[in-house]
Design an enzyme around this catalytic site. Structure first.
Site, PDB file in Angstrom:
ATOM      1  CG  ASP A 130      -0.340  -0.207   2.533  1.00  0.00           C
ATOM      2  OD1 ASP A 130       0.799   0.262   2.732  1.00  0.00           O
ATOM      3  OD2 ASP A 130      -0.979  -0.824   3.410  1.00  0.00           O
ATOM      4  CG  HIS A 157       4.484  -9.917  -0.585  1.00  0.00           C
ATOM      5  ND1 HIS A 157       3.699 -10.300   0.479  1.00  0.00           N
ATOM      6  CD2 HIS A 157       5.463 -10.857  -0.685  1.00  0.00           C
ATOM      7  CE1 HIS A 157       4.187 -11.425   1.005  1.00  0.00           C
ATOM      8  NE2 HIS A 157       5.261 -11.777   0.321  1.00  0.00           N
ATOM      9  CB  CYS A 194      -0.313   1.663 -11.600  1.00  0.00           C
ATOM     10  SG  CYS A 194      -1.779   0.873 -12.262  1.00  0.00           S
ATOM     11  N   GLY A 206       1.881  -7.033  13.005  1.00  0.00           N
ATOM     12  CA  GLY A 206       0.676  -7.133  12.182  1.00  0.00           C
ATOM     13  C   GLY A 206       0.750  -8.120  11.034  1.00  0.00           C
ATOM     14  CB  THR A 207       2.760 -10.414   9.519  1.00  0.00           C
ATOM     15  OG1 THR A 207       2.700 -11.527   8.605  1.00  0.00           O
ATOM     16  CG2 THR A 207       3.934 -10.593  10.467  1.00  0.00           C
ATOM     17  CB  SER A 208      -1.365 -14.247   9.680  1.00  0.00           C
ATOM     18  OG  SER A 208      -0.941 -14.317   8.338  1.00  0.00           O
ATOM     19  CG  ASN A 211      -0.847 -10.269  15.462  1.00  0.00           C
ATOM     20  OD1 ASN A 211      -2.049 -10.164  15.688  1.00  0.00           O
ATOM     21  ND2 ASN A 211      -0.374 -10.790  14.340  1.00  0.00           N
ATOM     22  CB  ALA A 262       0.374  -2.017  14.926  1.00  0.00           C
TER      23      ALA A 262
END
Ligand code: BJW
Length: 236
Positions: A93, A108, A125, A176-178, A202, A219
């Site tokens: 983002d 990513h 873009c 904040g990541t699984s 988390n 967070a």
């Protein structure tokens, strides 16, 4: 902790949740509403590029309205305080950069970039024109979102840099990541094996291994408190 402490923050979708950007997993997650196989694989793009682009156009609209939250801002401040602070993010983002972070490794990709499927060239873009959500390169080929889908390799340079950084850090925040998606999910273990302290932020438990401190808090609440604590001790 002194000014030269080597600190990494590995972030995931949870860091942007308080900016109104949905995470992927969990009750409100994107993968609860959309099928990965239809939208986030190279095969999906080959089958239906317009469907995939419609989804990314929708997400661009949502992300375009989002502002960095207190977690992003605290992480930007940490980069100012610590010359050896680096941020590794799975997020596409761009909110860390919007908050002011400059030393960012994007694992990513980035939703604001597109890549020519013929030439591999990466460009900003192009905005949507008319009804067709698909943008085209000057060479006439389709552009695809410059993001990493399931089954695709991560950008080599970014991944190599991430491994270097975690191998060399002293403190690694995992925020904040699984911790389910590899190879990103394996990075904290590399830091742990190299002797770093791992601090997870988390509100929910995760399968991440090697964590020294779990902070079960959002967070946007935890990171400003951690920053205050660091600032109070005035690292020199
Ligand atoms: C909060 C919060 C608040 C909420 N505050 N926290 C080893 C074992 C098994 C499988 C594999 C393996 N190695 C590779 C694989 C396959 C696969 C994989 O990992 N699958 C698993 C799911 C099983 N990996 C891949 O395919 C990767 N590629 C690869 O390995 O290539 C190999 C290869 C080499 C050479 C040639 C070819 C191939 C690619 C993975 C790409 C992931 N892509 C996505 C989409 C990106 C584009 C887009 O956004 O559209 O990336 S999927 C999605 O998951 C996205 C995210 O970056 C990623 C991680 O999700 P994240 O950030 O952790 O979000 P959530 O939703 O999962 O979790 C949010 C967390 O926040 C939760 O824990 C909440 O509790 C928390 N939270 N509010 C703090 N306020």
């Amino acid at each position: 902790m002194n000014k030269d402490t080597r600190i990494i923050a590995l972030t995931g979708a949870g860091v942007s949740a308080e900016s109104g950007i949905p995470t992927f997993r969990g009750k409100e997650g994107l993968w609860n509403r959309y099928r990965v196989q239809d939208l986030a694989t190279p095969e999906a793009f080959t089958r239906a590029p317009d469907t995939v682009w419609e989804w990314y156009r929708y997400r661009q609209e949502l992300i375009g309205k989002a502002k960095p939250n207190p977690a992003h801002l605290a992480l930007a401040k940490m980069e100012e305080i610590f010359p050896e602070f680096y941020l590794i993010t799975q997020n596409i983002d761009g909110l860390h950069q919007k908050a002011g972070n400059k030393r960012v490794v994007e694992l990513h990709g980035n939703i604001w970039e597109a890549r020519c499927i013929a030439e591999g060239k990466i460009i900003e873009c192009p905005p949507r024109t008319g009804n067709d959500p698909v943008p085209y390169c000057t060479c006439g080929s389709m552009l695809r979102p410059n993001v990493v889908w399931f089954g695709e390799a991560l950008p080599v340079e970014a991944l190599e840099r991430a491994y270097q950084l975690v191998q060399d850090c002293e403190i690694c925040f995992v925020i904040g990541t699984s911790s389910l998606v590899y190879p990103a999910a394996g990075l904290p273990m590399v830091a742990f094996e190299a002797g770093a302290d791992i601090i997870e932020v988390n509100p929910a438990p995760s399968p991440a291994l090697g964590i020294s401190i779990h902070i079960r808090e959002k967070a946007g609440i935890a990171m400003p408190v951690i920053l205050d604590e660091i600032s109070r001790t005035k690292p020199v």
